[in-house]
Scaffold this motif. Sequence first.
Motif, PDB file in Angstrom:
ATOM      1  N   GLU A  25      35.705 -41.795  87.411  1.00 52.00           N
ATOM      2  CA  GLU A  25      35.997 -42.297  88.744  1.00 52.00           C
ATOM      3  C   GLU A  25      37.377 -41.781  89.130  1.00 52.00           C
ATOM      4  O   GLU A  25      38.205 -41.469  88.284  1.00 52.00           O
ATOM      5  CB  GLU A  25      36.010 -43.822  88.732  1.00 52.00           C
ATOM      6  CG  GLU A  25      34.672 -44.441  88.411  1.00 52.00           C
ATOM      7  CD  GLU A  25      34.743 -45.960  88.393  1.00 52.00           C
ATOM      8  OE1 GLU A  25      35.739 -46.509  88.886  1.00 52.00           O
ATOM      9  OE2 GLU A  25      33.812 -46.565  87.877  1.00 52.00           O
ATOM     10  N   LYS A  26      37.617 -41.736  90.427  1.00 49.79           N
ATOM     11  CA  LYS A  26      38.931 -41.279  90.873  1.00 49.79           C
ATOM     12  C   LYS A  26      39.970 -42.326  90.510  1.00 49.79           C
ATOM     13  O   LYS A  26      39.796 -43.511  90.761  1.00 49.79           O
ATOM     14  CB  LYS A  26      38.935 -41.036  92.380  1.00 49.79           C
ATOM     15  CG  LYS A  26      38.138 -39.835  92.777  1.00 49.79           C
ATOM     16  CD  LYS A  26      38.293 -39.553  94.248  1.00 49.79           C
ATOM     17  CE  LYS A  26      37.521 -38.309  94.614  1.00 49.79           C
ATOM     18  NZ  LYS A  26      37.643 -37.984  96.021  1.00 49.79           N
ATOM     19  N   GLN A  27      41.059 -41.869  89.925  1.00 56.24           N
ATOM     20  CA  GLN A  27      42.131 -42.780  89.566  1.00 56.24           C
ATOM     21  C   GLN A  27      43.103 -42.900  90.725  1.00 56.24           C
ATOM     22  O   GLN A  27      43.394 -41.924  91.413  1.00 56.24           O
ATOM     23  CB  GLN A  27      42.874 -42.266  88.334  1.00 56.24           C
ATOM     24  CG  GLN A  27      42.026 -42.229  87.095  1.00 56.24           C
ATOM     25  CD  GLN A  27      42.804 -41.688  85.914  1.00 56.24           C
ATOM     26  OE1 GLN A  27      43.922 -41.212  86.059  1.00 56.24           O
ATOM     27  NE2 GLN A  27      42.226 -41.764  84.747  1.00 56.24           N
ATOM     28  N   LYS A  28      43.603 -44.096  90.923  1.00 58.88           N
ATOM     29  CA  LYS A  28      44.598 -44.320  91.964  1.00 58.88           C
ATOM     30  C   LYS A  28      45.934 -43.778  91.461  1.00 58.88           C
ATOM     31  O   LYS A  28      46.380 -44.108  90.364  1.00 58.88           O
ATOM     32  CB  LYS A  28      44.729 -45.809  92.258  1.00 58.88           C
ATOM     33  CG  LYS A  28      45.748 -46.098  93.331  1.00 58.88           C
ATOM     34  CD  LYS A  28      45.982 -47.581  93.502  1.00 58.88           C
ATOM     35  CE  LYS A  28      47.130 -47.746  94.467  1.00 58.88           C
ATOM     36  NZ  LYS A  28      48.050 -48.785  94.059  1.00 58.88           N
ATOM     37  N   LEU A  29      46.537 -42.929  92.255  1.00 58.30           N
ATOM     38  CA  LEU A  29      47.842 -42.402  91.897  1.00 58.30           C
ATOM     39  C   LEU A  29      48.891 -43.481  92.103  1.00 58.30           C
ATOM     40  O   LEU A  29      48.832 -44.246  93.065  1.00 58.30           O
ATOM     41  CB  LEU A  29      48.172 -41.181  92.744  1.00 58.30           C
ATOM     42  CG  LEU A  29      47.243 -39.987  92.571  1.00 58.30           C
ATOM     43  CD1 LEU A  29      47.660 -38.868  93.518  1.00 58.30           C
ATOM     44  CD2 LEU A  29      47.255 -39.495  91.148  1.00 58.30           C
ATOM     45  N   GLN A  30      49.855 -43.534  91.196  1.00 63.50           N
ATOM     46  CA  GLN A  30      50.878 -44.556  91.274  1.00 63.50           C
ATOM     47  C   GLN A  30      52.238 -43.881  91.366  1.00 63.50           C
ATOM     48  O   GLN A  30      52.561 -42.991  90.591  1.00 63.50           O
ATOM     49  CB  GLN A  30      50.823 -45.459  90.049  1.00 63.50           C
ATOM     50  CG  GLN A  30      51.830 -46.577  90.084  1.00 63.50           C
ATOM     51  CD  GLN A  30      51.733 -47.469  88.860  1.00 63.50           C
ATOM     52  OE1 GLN A  30      51.116 -47.093  87.871  1.00 63.50           O
ATOM     53  NE2 GLN A  30      52.334 -48.621  88.928  1.00 63.50           N
ATOM     54  N   SER A  31      53.015 -44.329  92.303  1.00 68.44           N
ATOM     55  CA  SER A  31      54.351 -43.799  92.475  1.00 68.44           C
ATOM     56  C   SER A  31      55.281 -44.429  91.445  1.00 68.44           C
ATOM     57  O   SER A  31      55.126 -45.590  91.067  1.00 68.44           O
ATOM     58  CB  SER A  31      54.859 -44.122  93.883  1.00 68.44           C
ATOM     59  OG  SER A  31      56.225 -43.832  93.987  1.00 68.44           O
ATOM     60  N   GLU A  34      57.036 -47.749  92.396  1.00 60.99           N
ATOM     61  CA  GLU A  34      56.427 -49.049  92.120  1.00 60.99           C
ATOM     62  C   GLU A  34      56.817 -49.587  90.745  1.00 60.99           C
ATOM     63  O   GLU A  34      56.737 -50.787  90.501  1.00 60.99           O
ATOM     64  CB  GLU A  34      54.907 -48.945  92.217  1.00 60.99           C
ATOM     65  CG  GLU A  34      54.417 -48.599  93.610  1.00 60.99           C
ATOM     66  CD  GLU A  34      52.931 -48.307  93.654  1.00 60.99           C
ATOM     67  OE1 GLU A  34      52.266 -48.384  92.604  1.00 60.99           O
ATOM     68  OE2 GLU A  34      52.438 -47.999  94.748  1.00 60.99           O
TER      69      GLU A  34
END
Length: 59
Positions: A25-31, A34
């Motif tokens: 699944e597509k992973q959410k990119l995290q800055s 944060e």
Amino acid sequence: MTLQAVRLILFCVLLPTISVAFGSEKQKLQSSYELMSPENQAMQDDPSLNPATFWVGDG
């Protein structure tokens, strides 16, 4: 080239393609913003305290 070698080559080429298409699944990119403490976020948000502002000013 034997049939077994051809099968091995096809397996090695097609397996990554299949696993990417169906298995992940597509992973959410995290800055990294944060992950910073509130103090560091406040420093980043304030243009007069942000260390990057000094580099921008120097050109």
